[in-house]
Enzyme design. Structure first.
Site, PDB file in Angstrom:
ATOM      1  N   LYS A 115      -7.233   7.052  -2.348  1.00 49.31           N
ATOM      2  CA  LYS A 115      -7.881   7.858  -1.301  1.00 49.31           C
ATOM      3  C   LYS A 115      -6.890   8.700  -0.527  1.00 49.31           C
ATOM      4  O   LYS A 115      -5.723   8.332  -0.403  1.00 49.31           O
ATOM      5  CB  LYS A 115      -8.574   6.924  -0.314  1.00 49.31           C
ATOM      6  CG  LYS A 115      -9.705   6.141  -0.933  1.00 49.31           C
ATOM      7  CD  LYS A 115     -10.298   5.223   0.100  1.00 49.31           C
ATOM      8  CE  LYS A 115     -11.608   4.619  -0.415  1.00 49.31           C
ATOM      9  NZ  LYS A 115     -12.226   3.783   0.609  1.00 49.31           N
ATOM     10  N   GLY A 162       3.289   0.335   3.544  1.00 47.29           N
ATOM     11  CA  GLY A 162       2.828   1.012   4.761  1.00 47.29           C
ATOM     12  C   GLY A 162       3.983   1.614   5.554  1.00 47.29           C
ATOM     13  O   GLY A 162       3.891   2.733   6.060  1.00 47.29           O
ATOM     14  N   ARG A 220      11.393  -8.243  -3.387  1.00 47.81           N
ATOM     15  CA  ARG A 220      11.726  -8.180  -1.960  1.00 47.81           C
ATOM     16  C   ARG A 220      12.749  -9.242  -1.557  1.00 47.81           C
ATOM     17  O   ARG A 220      13.560  -9.024  -0.664  1.00 47.81           O
ATOM     18  CB  ARG A 220      10.456  -8.330  -1.116  1.00 47.81           C
ATOM     19  CG  ARG A 220       9.632  -7.062  -1.122  1.00 47.81           C
ATOM     20  CD  ARG A 220       8.375  -7.200  -0.312  1.00 47.81           C
ATOM     21  NE  ARG A 220       7.817  -5.876  -0.046  1.00 47.81           N
ATOM     22  CZ  ARG A 220       6.631  -5.652   0.477  1.00 47.81           C
ATOM     23  NH1 ARG A 220       5.860  -6.663   0.808  1.00 47.81           N
ATOM     24  NH2 ARG A 220       6.210  -4.426   0.692  1.00 47.81           N
TER      25      ARG A 220
END
Ligand code: ADP
Ligand code: MG
Length: 385
Positions: free
Chosen positions: A193, A362, A38
């Site tokens: 999930k 995210g 990053r």
């Protein structure tokens, strides 16, 4: 580019105080940065502003410390050290939001999450940040889905707010998939999930020709199709959602491909229908990864998020590795995102073979939901006013 926002290229930088919001949320161990992807991704924006003769101020968050309480393990100091090495330029480190001295050309502020009001997007804090600069630059794609003082509030108050080159690069890469993909568009989704990825799956089904599902989330889809998934990780409460998504895929002519065979405990490969109630599904099977690889070969555009198995254990890494290899060997335009997916690619040495690796986890998933991210929305609004 369809975005109506100004970029770093559109504003005069010479002699200006340029405050750049970066995503320096990197892994640190024993006071040293252990993965600087990053930081490296942020260098072009910093170098551009320095080369143009600006005074450059950097800010970022790191982890999730409690506001108002200093904890050394959440300090950005190790990032300043890494930046100095990468840029070959001295970096002043400011523990408070102080103005940049005339003699200083590059500085990094301490973790913005130590500041009370950051995550609440306090107007007072945002104003204080805006006062530090003539131009605010949003270049933290990985934080663009958060409406915090350092991502959204500061852009509202700053005299000028623009997008940095990394933000533009991320948005361009994702728009190439979301808005004008070359078909067939094949999407690979894995990970633990489905619960956190329902909206993303929904959106991807509407644009993809093929959706390959693996990882723990495949178990919930298999259960929705009536298979016994034994003692595997799965989400019984999400089975109705999985059924809805399978129906949605039919409506949109998106082929959802689920595992036909799987790797269970101790690395045993067996057909899905043969899984017994004490067994756990931990990777996609050999036939499945071969079928997935064949489909990947025919795709023109590929999007991938989520490992296909518990790849940290070598017994359950083969599926993810085979898929990484297939994407690496394909000539399709490929975009990959997600922290653990990238870790897997690095582990198998395929990271460089992808067309684009997103720095956002995210934010990457939220962008794929098709919603505009708050930190991008505020830049658009700024340009319209
Ligand atoms: P990313 O960080 O790339 O977005 P996720 O966080 O969604 O990916 O998922 C990664 C996690 O999913 C890993 O910790 C991996 O071990 C887990 N996982 C993958 N397949 C399975 C499985 N079959 N059962 C349990 N966990 C799994
Ligand atoms: Mg993860």
């Amino acid at each position: 580019m369809t975005l109506n926002i100004l970029t770093l290229n559109d504003v005069p930088l010479y002699g200006k105080r340029v405050l750049i919001r970066e995503d320096f949320n990197v892994a640190i161990e024993d006071g040293k940065v252990i993965n600087d992807m990053r930081i490296r991704a942020a260098l072009p924006g910093i170098q551009q502003a320095l080369a143009a003769g600006a005074q450059v101020l950097l800010m970022s968050h790191l982890g999730r410390p409690e506001a108002g309480i200093y904890q050394e393990k959440f300090s950005l100091k190790p990032v300043a050290a890494r930046l100095e090495e990468l840029l070959q330029h001295s970096v002043s480190f400011f523990s408070k939001l102080q103005p940049i001295p005339k003699t200083c050309s590059l500085a990094l502020y301490e973790n913005v999450r130590f500041l009370v009001g950051e995550t609440e997007n306090s107007p007072a804090l945002a104003q204080e940040m805006a006062n530090l600069c003539d131009i605010f630059v949003m270049d933290a794609f990985g934080s663009a889905h958060r409406a915090h003082a350092s991502t959204v509030g500061v852009a509202e108050f700053a005299p000028i707010a623009v997008a940095g080159p990394l933000l533009m690069q991320e948005v361009t890469a994702l728009d190439r998939i979301m808005r004008h993909p070359q078909h067939p568009l094949l999407t690979i989704v894995g990970g633990a999930k489905i619960s956190g990825k329902i909206q993303t799956l929904h959106s991807l089904i509407t644009i993809s020709d093929t959706l390959l599902i693996g990882g723990g989330m495949a178990n919930t889809f298999l259960a929705a199709q009536g298979f016994n998934v034994g003692a595997s990780l799965y989400e019984p409460d999400q089975v109705p959602r999985a059924i809805e998504l399978l129906k949605l895929a039919q409506q949109h002519s998106c082929d959802i491909i689920l595992p036909q065979d799987v790797v269970i405990n101790e690395g045993i490969n067996k057909p899905v229908a043969a899984v017994t109630s004490t067994e756990q599904i931990l990777d996609i099977g050999i036939k499945t990864s071969a079928a997935f690889a064949a489909l990947i070969q025919h795709a023109k555009t590929i999007l991938w998020n989520g490992p296909l198995g518990v790849f940290a254990d070598p017994r359950y890494a083969a599926g993810t590795k085979k898929i990484a290899q297939a994407v690496a060997e394909s000539s399709a335009y490929s975009v990959v995102g997600g922290g653990e997916t990238i870790t897997a690619l690095e582990q198998f040495n395929y990271a460089d073979a992808m067309s684009y690796i997103s720095t956002g986890g995210g934010a990457f998933l939220e962008y794929l939901e098709g919603n505009s991210l708050p930190a991008i929305k505020v830049l658009t609004k700024k340009n319209e006013s």
